[in-house]
Design an enzyme around this catalytic site. Structure first.
Site, PDB file in Angstrom:
ATOM      1  CB  CYS A   1      -0.899  -0.016   1.230  1.00  0.00           C
ATOM      2  SG  CYS A   1      -1.898   1.476   1.418  1.00  0.00           S
TER       3      CYS A   1
ATOM      4  CB  CYS B   1      -0.194   2.143   5.719  1.00  0.00           C
ATOM      5  SG  CYS B   1      -0.950   0.623   5.079  1.00  0.00           S
TER       6      CYS B   1
ATOM      7  CB  CYS C   1      -8.296  -4.809 -17.323  1.00  0.00           C
ATOM      8  SG  CYS C   1      -7.224  -4.625 -15.873  1.00  0.00           S
TER       9      CYS C   1
ATOM     10  CB  CYS D   1      -5.193  -0.585   2.400  1.00  0.00           C
ATOM     11  SG  CYS D   1      -3.871  -1.080   3.533  1.00  0.00           S
TER      12      CYS D   1
ATOM     13  CB  CYS E   1      -4.075   2.878   5.967  1.00  0.00           C
ATOM     14  SG  CYS E   1      -3.825   2.819   4.181  1.00  0.00           S
TER      15      CYS E   1
ATOM     16  CG  HIS F   1     -10.227   3.440  -4.072  1.00  0.00           C
ATOM     17  ND1 HIS F   1     -11.305   2.588  -4.189  1.00  0.00           N
ATOM     18  CD2 HIS F   1      -9.812   3.703  -5.329  1.00  0.00           C
ATOM     19  CE1 HIS F   1     -11.536   2.368  -5.475  1.00  0.00           C
ATOM     20  NE2 HIS F   1     -10.643   3.029  -6.175  1.00  0.00           N
TER      21      HIS F   1
ATOM     22  CG  HIS G   1     -13.680  -1.437  -8.298  1.00  0.00           C
ATOM     23  ND1 HIS G   1     -13.061  -0.247  -8.656  1.00  0.00           N
ATOM     24  CD2 HIS G   1     -14.802  -1.094  -7.618  1.00  0.00           C
ATOM     25  CE1 HIS G   1     -13.808   0.766  -8.219  1.00  0.00           C
ATOM     26  NE2 HIS G   1     -14.860   0.275  -7.588  1.00  0.00           N
TER      27      HIS G   1
ATOM     28  CG  ASP H   1     -13.106 -10.353 -15.302  1.00  0.00           C
ATOM     29  OD1 ASP H   1     -12.357 -10.217 -14.296  1.00  0.00           O
ATOM     30  OD2 ASP H   1     -13.320  -9.420 -16.100  1.00  0.00           O
TER      31      ASP H   1
ATOM     32  NE  ARG I   1     -10.362  -8.357 -14.594  1.00  0.00           N
ATOM     33  CZ  ARG I   1     -10.887  -7.116 -14.676  1.00  0.00           C
ATOM     34  NH1 ARG I   1     -10.134  -6.059 -14.452  1.00  0.00           N
ATOM     35  NH2 ARG I   1     -12.162  -6.958 -14.981  1.00  0.00           N
TER      36      ARG I   1
ATOM     37  CB  CYS J   1      -9.185  -4.254 -11.628  1.00  0.00           C
ATOM     38  SG  CYS J   1      -8.895  -3.018 -12.885  1.00  0.00           S
TER      39      CYS J   1
END
Length: 136
Positions: A49, A52, A67, A98, A101, A104, A107, A111, A120, A122
């Site tokens: 991350c 953190c 993708c 995470c 902490c 974001h 997602h 698939d 997966r 992403c």
């Protein structure tokens, strides 16, 4: 007297992170596809991350899905990634954050490679740092 630690912590994130990393990790934005530093990364190492330093994935979990963002089929055993239903932008997705902490990351979709469970992850490159494993 009440201290506003949320605002203080937010200022720390703004100082530590690039504007794009802040926008993605703290405000839930998404980097443009095919632009991230780790999209085509092939070295052995660990993905952490950016906020953190908590371990999220290792290179054995990464694969090329096409993708536009780094894709992983499994999270690290110690990651503890949190999943949240995301119905923004007229879509029904699962956001991943995470486990340490709450930043974001991206997602998770259903698939991915079936031999690894079919998921997966992403992930935005800008939400990651990379720690290359040195030869032993």
């Amino acid at each position: 007297m009440v201290l506003d630690l949320t605002n203080e912590r937010d200022n720390e994130w703004k100082e530590k992170l690039s504007s794009l990393a802040y926008s993605v990790t703290r405000q839930g934005a998404t980097e443009k596809p095919f632009t991230g530093e780790y999209y085509m990364e092939k070295r052995d190492g660990n993905y952490l991350c950016i906020c953190c330093g908590h371990i999220l994935f290792d290179s054995s979990m990464k694969y090329h899905s096409g993708c536009g963002w780094p894709s992983f089929h499994t999270e690290h055993d110690d990651a503890g990634i949190t999943r949240i239903v995301d119905q923004s932008h007229g879509m029904n997705r699962i956001e991943v954050r995470c486990g340490s902490c709450d930043s974001h990351l991206g997602h998770v979709f259903n698939d991915g490679p079936m031999e690894h469970g079919g998921e997966r992850y992403c992930i935005n490159s800008v939400s990651l740092s990379f720690d290359e494993e040195l030869e032993k």
